[in-house]
Design a protein around this motif. Structure first.
Motif, PDB file in Angstrom:
ATOM      1  N   UNK A 194      24.999 -24.881 115.143  1.00 44.86           N
ATOM      2  CA  UNK A 194      24.773 -23.788 114.296  1.00 44.86           C
ATOM      3  C   UNK A 194      25.796 -23.904 112.724  1.00 44.86           C
ATOM      4  N   UNK A 195      24.372 -24.923 112.220  1.00 49.37           N
ATOM      5  CA  UNK A 195      25.209 -24.518 110.820  1.00 49.37           C
ATOM      6  C   UNK A 195      24.307 -23.379 109.832  1.00 49.37           C
ATOM      7  N   UNK A 196      25.664 -23.211 108.972  1.00 51.71           N
ATOM      8  CA  UNK A 196      25.315 -21.468 108.057  1.00 51.71           C
ATOM      9  C   UNK A 196      25.385 -21.874 106.650  1.00 51.71           C
ATOM     10  N   UNK A 197      24.983 -20.845 105.731  1.00 51.65           N
ATOM     11  CA  UNK A 197      24.597 -20.961 104.898  1.00 51.65           C
ATOM     12  C   UNK A 197      25.802 -20.669 103.452  1.00 51.65           C
ATOM     13  N   UNK A 198      25.808 -21.390 103.153  1.00 53.12           N
ATOM     14  CA  UNK A 198      27.303 -21.388 101.890  1.00 53.12           C
ATOM     15  C   UNK A 198      26.763 -19.612 100.996  1.00 53.12           C
ATOM     16  N   UNK A 199      27.829 -19.419 100.148  1.00 49.20           N
ATOM     17  CA  UNK A 199      27.381 -18.706  99.051  1.00 49.20           C
ATOM     18  C   UNK A 199      26.747 -18.631  98.075  1.00 49.20           C
ATOM     19  N   UNK A 200      26.140 -19.520  98.196  1.00 45.93           N
ATOM     20  CA  UNK A 200      24.851 -19.927  97.086  1.00 45.93           C
ATOM     21  C   UNK A 200      23.641 -19.772  98.031  1.00 45.93           C
ATOM     22  N   UNK A 201      23.582 -20.025  99.031  1.00 45.08           N
ATOM     23  CA  UNK A 201      22.393 -20.424 100.402  1.00 45.08           C
ATOM     24  C   UNK A 201      21.700 -21.740 100.620  1.00 45.08           C
ATOM     25  N   UNK A 202      23.017 -22.780  99.971  1.00 50.79           N
ATOM     26  CA  UNK A 202      22.682 -24.502 100.660  1.00 50.79           C
ATOM     27  C   UNK A 202      23.400 -24.504 102.023  1.00 50.79           C
ATOM     28  N   UNK A 203      21.762 -24.751 102.800  1.00 52.50           N
ATOM     29  CA  UNK A 203      22.643 -24.371 104.242  1.00 52.50           C
ATOM     30  C   UNK A 203      23.457 -26.247 104.698  1.00 52.50           C
ATOM     31  N   UNK A 204      24.466 -25.732 105.178  1.00 50.67           N
ATOM     32  CA  UNK A 204      25.890 -25.842 105.913  1.00 50.67           C
ATOM     33  C   UNK A 204      26.581 -26.749 107.007  1.00 50.67           C
ATOM     34  N   UNK A 205      27.193 -27.557 107.633  1.00 51.68           N
ATOM     35  CA  UNK A 205      27.046 -27.747 108.954  1.00 51.68           C
ATOM     36  C   UNK A 205      29.017 -27.995 108.610  1.00 51.68           C
ATOM     37  N   UNK A 217      34.022 -24.474 110.304  1.00 55.71           N
ATOM     38  CA  UNK A 217      34.044 -23.656 110.583  1.00 55.71           C
ATOM     39  C   UNK A 217      32.973 -22.417 110.673  1.00 55.71           C
ATOM     40  N   UNK A 218      31.412 -23.292 110.900  1.00 54.62           N
ATOM     41  CA  UNK A 218      30.661 -22.696 110.706  1.00 54.62           C
ATOM     42  C   UNK A 218      29.801 -22.530 112.120  1.00 54.62           C
ATOM     43  N   UNK A 219      30.727 -23.110 113.050  1.00 51.54           N
ATOM     44  CA  UNK A 219      30.409 -23.534 114.753  1.00 51.54           C
ATOM     45  C   UNK A 219      31.096 -22.267 115.013  1.00 51.54           C
ATOM     46  N   UNK A 220      32.051 -22.114 114.527  1.00 51.49           N
ATOM     47  CA  UNK A 220      32.790 -20.908 114.847  1.00 51.49           C
ATOM     48  C   UNK A 220      32.301 -19.337 114.458  1.00 51.49           C
ATOM     49  N   UNK A 221      32.015 -19.296 113.400  1.00 51.50           N
ATOM     50  CA  UNK A 221      30.731 -18.067 112.554  1.00 51.50           C
ATOM     51  C   UNK A 221      30.145 -17.764 113.231  1.00 51.50           C
ATOM     52  N   UNK A 222      29.055 -19.145 113.350  1.00 55.37           N
ATOM     53  CA  UNK A 222      27.586 -18.756 114.349  1.00 55.37           C
ATOM     54  C   UNK A 222      27.857 -18.916 115.024  1.00 55.37           C
ATOM     55  N   UNK A 223      28.364 -19.884 115.742  1.00 51.96           N
ATOM     56  CA  UNK A 223      28.921 -20.115 117.371  1.00 51.96           C
ATOM     57  C   UNK A 223      28.926 -18.427 118.376  1.00 51.96           C
ATOM     58  N   UNK A 224      29.883 -18.847 117.787  1.00 48.93           N
ATOM     59  CA  UNK A 224      31.075 -17.602 118.312  1.00 48.93           C
ATOM     60  C   UNK A 224      31.338 -16.131 118.215  1.00 48.93           C
ATOM     61  N   UNK A 225      31.356 -15.813 116.465  1.00 47.03           N
ATOM     62  CA  UNK A 225      30.482 -14.539 115.440  1.00 47.03           C
ATOM     63  C   UNK A 225      32.195 -14.666 114.864  1.00 47.03           C
ATOM     64  N   UNK A 242      30.969 -20.941  97.107  1.00 47.05           N
ATOM     65  CA  UNK A 242      30.349 -22.218  96.468  1.00 47.05           C
ATOM     66  C   UNK A 242      30.411 -22.965  95.078  1.00 47.05           C
ATOM     67  N   UNK A 243      30.705 -21.800  94.338  1.00 48.21           N
ATOM     68  CA  UNK A 243      30.382 -21.048  93.214  1.00 48.21           C
ATOM     69  C   UNK A 243      31.440 -22.119  92.266  1.00 48.21           C
ATOM     70  N   UNK A 244      32.916 -21.834  92.913  1.00 45.59           N
ATOM     71  CA  UNK A 244      33.849 -22.492  92.487  1.00 45.59           C
ATOM     72  C   UNK A 244      34.646 -23.706  93.241  1.00 45.59           C
ATOM     73  N   UNK A 245      33.754 -25.085  93.842  1.00 40.36           N
ATOM     74  CA  UNK A 245      34.164 -25.380  94.381  1.00 40.36           C
ATOM     75  C   UNK A 245      34.591 -26.745  94.194  1.00 40.36           C
TER      76      UNK A 245
END
Length: 465
Positions: A122-133, A136-144, A393-396
């Motif tokens: 359950x990887x997701x994309x950050x605000x710049x479109x880069x794949x991340x894991x 927090x992404x498991x929760x939002x992508x896997x659980x909703x 991601x722009x201000x990380x």
């Protein structure tokens, strides 16, 4: 005022690490172990084959290879927690603490398998479109998305839990005691801050180079630092070979007697307190179930989630079962644990200096510097990912400035205050990580069965042949 704050933070840390969290971490890990039918022990060979790069493909999604992901994780975990954290545990609980750290590490292998497999599933994309894991992404992508507050809790506590304050504090003590005193130098009251600023500058040189530079430095440091430390402690054990069997036996027997435990009683007695202490110190060291490992392995280049789960199982083995055990035995066989007034890195230093009078301090200082600096580099990546999820991601990069500044703060703070604070943050990080892992565990097992079915059939998709 500082003493009052220290007592309050320590009391809060004791409260959050009470029965519910212990059940979540240890009970959850046991559930993972049983539902997987002891998978971590049946497929260690496959873990090593994946780690070797046998199944790597250039077009796999991700940012770093399996070895670099493991190196970042080990660089973060084989830090001061493995050198001074073990000493803190022995000072508070005696030899039996090590046994419960072993139990937590074995359980942690299964926990890492599930949470890190999910980090790739359950990887997701950050605000710049880069794949991340990561959790927090498991929760939002896997659980909703409705579970976003749980993801936010992980990120907020991760930003503070991954600050390098404990490592900076223990590195400062080590440099002053092992480096400056033998040389006859004195830095005065501002010495802590001076050392902290130097450490901050060294960390900044690597951290601002991004994930690529962090992973490369970690990959170079980890094998060397573990190798040197292993040989150094092996020498200590050989020099005290006559008492090694006694202390190995004492570790097991004291685990159920708690004769040396000096902390608060839990679950009705000292034994309960000892078990909790072992679980806390193991979590502080190998971080299984906390979520940091999932942040690193979620960046791995792979299209097979199970591959990352298999590699992630190795982290608690190296960190706790090998390095922490070596540290603990060195402290025990040299009787450094019986010297009053010693705690943390000073106790480990006594074990080295007693065995190697001429160069023990310098040898430990080299190991500690490698361990501590590797952790300083790696933790910044974890905290920055949490910051990026919340604020973009722009201000990380702003987090790195905060992170570097905290090194100086940690160097000048008290050890008890820092340990209590990190314990609280780690406890709160564990809740989202373990809850999401348990809720999605059936999907992990479905993915696992599918993977090994392909492996058995000789599929080219990352199968073991």
């Amino acid at each position: 005022m500082l003493l009052a704050l220290e007592r309050q933070v320590t009391a809060l840390a004791e409260w959050v690490w009470d029965l519910p969290l212990l059940l979540l971490l240890t009970g959850g890990g046991l559930y993972f172990l049983l539902v997987s039918r002891l998978l971590p022990f049946r497929h260690v060979g496959q873990s090593l084959r994946v780690l070797s790069g046998r199944y790597d493909r250039a077009d796999d999604p991700g940012q770093i290879n399996h070895y670099h992901a493991l190196s970042i994780t080990l660089a973060a975990t084989i830090g001061m927690g493995s050198v001074s954290g073990v000493a803190v545990a022995i000072a508070m609980g005696g030899p039996g603490t090590i046994f419960w750290m072993w139990v937590s590490a074995i359980v942690g292998m299964a926990t890492n398998y599930f949470t890190c497999t999910l980090a790739v599933m359950y990887r997701g994309r950050d605000s710049l479109g880069e794949l991340q894991g990561g959790p927090m992404y498991v929760i939002t992508e896997g659980l909703g998305r409705r579970w976003w507050p749980l993801a936010a809790l992980f990120c907020v506590t991760g930003m503070f839990g991954c600050l390098p304050i404990f490592n900076a504090n223990q590195l400062t003590q080590a440099i002053q005691v092992l480096g400056l005193e033998p040389a006859g130098l004195a830095m005065g009251a501002g010495g802590d801050l001076v050392i902290g600023l130097v450490l901050a500058a060294m960390a900044a040189a690597v951290i601002f180079g991004g994930l690529s530079r962090i992973s490369q430095v970690a990959a170079a440091l980890v094998p060397a630092m573990v190798g040197v430390y292993f040989l150094a402690v092996l020498g200590i054990l050989i020099a005290h070979a006559d008492v090694v069997p006694h202390y190995l036996s004492l570790i097991v027997t004291d685990a159920f007697r708690a004769d040396y435990y000096e902390g608060e009683a839990m679950f009705g007695g000292a034994l309960g307190g000892l078990i909790v202490l072992g679980a806390r110190r193991a979590s502080f060291s190998n971080e299984a179930g906390i979520g940091t490992a999932a942040l690193a392995y979620g960046a791995a280049k792979t299209s097979e989630p199970v591959h990352e789960g298999l590699v992630a199982m190795l982290s608690p083995v190296v960190d706790t079962l090998v390095v922490c055990t070596l540290t603990g035995l060195a402290i025990l066989v040299t009787d450094a644990w019986k010297v009053e007034g010693l705690n943390g890195v000073l106790m480990t230093a006594r074990a080295f200096s007693d065995t190697y009078p001429a160069f023990g301090g310098a040898l430990l200082l080299i190991c500690i510097l490698a361990f501590g600096l590797a952790t300083l580099f790696s933790y910044s990546y974890f905290g920055m990912k949490c910051f990026s999820f919340l604020f973009g991601a722009r201000v990380k990069g702003a987090y790195n400035g905060f992170y570097i500044a905290s090194i100086a703060v940690g160097a000048a703070s008290t050890t008890a205050l820092i340990i209590g604070f990190i314990d609280i943050m780690f406890a709160l990080m564990a809740v989202p990580t373990m809850v999401s892992g348990l809720l999605l565990s059936r999907r992990v097992m479905a993915e696992t069965r599918a993977y090994f079915a392909r492996a058995h059939a000789g599929s080219e998709q990352g199968a073991a042949q």
